[in-house]
Design a protein around this motif. Structure first.
Motif, PDB file in Angstrom:
ATOM      1  N   MET A   1       6.794  70.696  -2.010  1.00 31.56           N
ATOM      2  CA  MET A   1       6.180  71.758  -2.779  1.00 31.56           C
ATOM      3  C   MET A   1       5.180  72.506  -1.889  1.00 31.56           C
ATOM      4  O   MET A   1       4.361  71.897  -1.216  1.00 31.56           O
ATOM      5  CB  MET A   1       5.468  71.161  -3.989  1.00 31.56           C
ATOM      6  N   THR A   2       5.244  73.815  -1.891  1.00 29.64           N
ATOM      7  CA  THR A   2       4.342  74.640  -1.109  1.00 29.64           C
ATOM      8  C   THR A   2       3.112  74.987  -1.946  1.00 29.64           C
ATOM      9  O   THR A   2       3.253  75.495  -3.060  1.00 29.64           O
ATOM     10  CB  THR A   2       5.046  75.941  -0.686  1.00 29.64           C
ATOM     11  N   PRO A   3       1.912  74.739  -1.436  1.00 27.49           N
ATOM     12  CA  PRO A   3       0.709  75.105  -2.188  1.00 27.49           C
ATOM     13  C   PRO A   3       0.656  76.620  -2.403  1.00 27.49           C
ATOM     14  O   PRO A   3       1.047  77.400  -1.536  1.00 27.49           O
ATOM     15  CB  PRO A   3      -0.436  74.656  -1.286  1.00 27.49           C
ATOM     16  N   HIS A   4       0.180  77.012  -3.573  1.00 24.19           N
ATOM     17  CA  HIS A   4       0.025  78.431  -3.888  1.00 24.19           C
ATOM     18  C   HIS A   4      -1.075  78.599  -4.932  1.00 24.19           C
ATOM     19  O   HIS A   4      -1.465  77.631  -5.581  1.00 24.19           O
ATOM     20  CB  HIS A   4       1.344  79.030  -4.389  1.00 24.19           C
ATOM     21  N   ILE A   5      -1.555  79.785  -5.074  1.00 22.42           N
ATOM     22  CA  ILE A   5      -2.560  80.089  -6.093  1.00 22.42           C
ATOM     23  C   ILE A   5      -1.815  80.472  -7.363  1.00 22.42           C
ATOM     24  O   ILE A   5      -1.118  81.485  -7.411  1.00 22.42           O
ATOM     25  CB  ILE A   5      -3.494  81.225  -5.640  1.00 22.42           C
ATOM     26  N   ALA A   6      -1.965  79.653  -8.390  1.00 22.09           N
ATOM     27  CA  ALA A   6      -1.269  79.895  -9.653  1.00 22.09           C
ATOM     28  C   ALA A   6      -2.043  80.854 -10.549  1.00 22.09           C
ATOM     29  O   ALA A   6      -1.449  81.594 -11.333  1.00 22.09           O
ATOM     30  CB  ALA A   6      -1.037  78.571 -10.381  1.00 22.09           C
ATOM     31  N   ALA A   7      -3.366  80.853 -10.442  1.00 22.34           N
ATOM     32  CA  ALA A   7      -4.200  81.730 -11.266  1.00 22.34           C
ATOM     33  C   ALA A   7      -5.532  81.916 -10.554  1.00 22.34           C
ATOM     34  O   ALA A   7      -5.987  81.036  -9.822  1.00 22.34           O
ATOM     35  CB  ALA A   7      -4.423  81.126 -12.638  1.00 22.34           C
ATOM     36  N   LEU A   8      -6.141  83.057 -10.774  1.00 21.21           N
ATOM     37  CA  LEU A   8      -7.421  83.372 -10.163  1.00 21.21           C
ATOM     38  C   LEU A   8      -8.354  83.855 -11.267  1.00 21.21           C
ATOM     39  O   LEU A   8      -8.019  84.799 -11.993  1.00 21.21           O
ATOM     40  CB  LEU A   8      -7.232  84.444  -9.087  1.00 21.21           C
ATOM     41  N   ARG A   9      -9.485  83.178 -11.395  1.00 20.51           N
ATOM     42  CA  ARG A   9     -10.460  83.528 -12.434  1.00 20.51           C
ATOM     43  C   ARG A   9     -11.857  83.525 -11.837  1.00 20.51           C
ATOM     44  O   ARG A   9     -12.153  82.734 -10.953  1.00 20.51           O
ATOM     45  CB  ARG A   9     -10.393  82.529 -13.579  1.00 20.51           C
ATOM     46  N   VAL A  10     -12.707  84.385 -12.377  1.00 19.43           N
ATOM     47  CA  VAL A  10     -14.119  84.405 -11.998  1.00 19.43           C
ATOM     48  C   VAL A  10     -14.954  84.331 -13.276  1.00 19.43           C
ATOM     49  O   VAL A  10     -14.479  84.653 -14.368  1.00 19.43           O
ATOM     50  CB  VAL A  10     -14.496  85.664 -11.181  1.00 19.43           C
ATOM     51  N   HIS A  11     -16.186  83.912 -13.116  1.00 18.88           N
ATOM     52  CA  HIS A  11     -17.157  83.868 -14.216  1.00 18.88           C
ATOM     53  C   HIS A  11     -18.211  84.940 -13.914  1.00 18.88           C
ATOM     54  O   HIS A  11     -19.185  84.644 -13.225  1.00 18.88           O
ATOM     55  CB  HIS A  11     -17.836  82.493 -14.284  1.00 18.88           C
ATOM     56  N   PRO A  12     -18.039  86.168 -14.393  1.00 14.88           N
ATOM     57  CA  PRO A  12     -19.017  87.208 -14.061  1.00 14.88           C
ATOM     58  C   PRO A  12     -20.442  86.851 -14.489  1.00 14.88           C
ATOM     59  O   PRO A  12     -21.396  87.170 -13.806  1.00 14.88           O
ATOM     60  CB  PRO A  12     -18.518  88.443 -14.804  1.00 14.88           C
ATOM     61  N   ILE A  13     -20.566  86.176 -15.641  1.00 18.31           N
ATOM     62  CA  ILE A  13     -21.875  85.739 -16.118  1.00 18.31           C
ATOM     63  C   ILE A  13     -21.895  84.217 -16.101  1.00 18.31           C
ATOM     64  O   ILE A  13     -21.040  83.567 -16.709  1.00 18.31           O
ATOM     65  CB  ILE A  13     -22.173  86.264 -17.537  1.00 18.31           C
TER      66      ILE A  13
END
Length: 92
Positions: A1-13
């Motif tokens: 299995m090749t590592p990958h970014i499945a989702a990207l999230r930030v917490h602005p506050i």
């Protein structure tokens, strides 16, 4: 299995809901742009967060990247809109 970014999230506050993003610049500090950009503080200057203030967990927060505004929805379903612009100012 090749590592990958499945989702990207930030917490602005800090301590509020994560927001999905399609991309995020990495700042010189190593943090993602917009991640924890803002935080609420109490009158004593301490961060208002879910660890010390359980009511934070009952507040939903959505960020609109198109205009930089936030929409807070409280447990009683009332809402508050906030647009920090270039000067975050204060929320009353």
């Amino acid at each position: 299995m090749t590592p990958h970014i499945a989702a990207l999230r930030v917490h602005p506050i800090k301590s509020f809901d994560a927001q999905p993003v399609t991309s995020a610049a990495v700042q010189p500090s190593g943090a993602l742009a917009l991640d924890r950009r803002w935080a609420f503080v109490d009158d004593a200057g301490k961060f208002w967060n879910a660890k010390r203030t359980a009511t934070v967990q009952a507040i939903r927060c959505r960020y609109d990247p198109a205009d930089g505004s936030f929409r807070f929805t409280f447990a009683d379903r009332t809402t508050l809109e906030w647009s920090p612009g270039n000067d975050p100012g204060e929320l009353e």
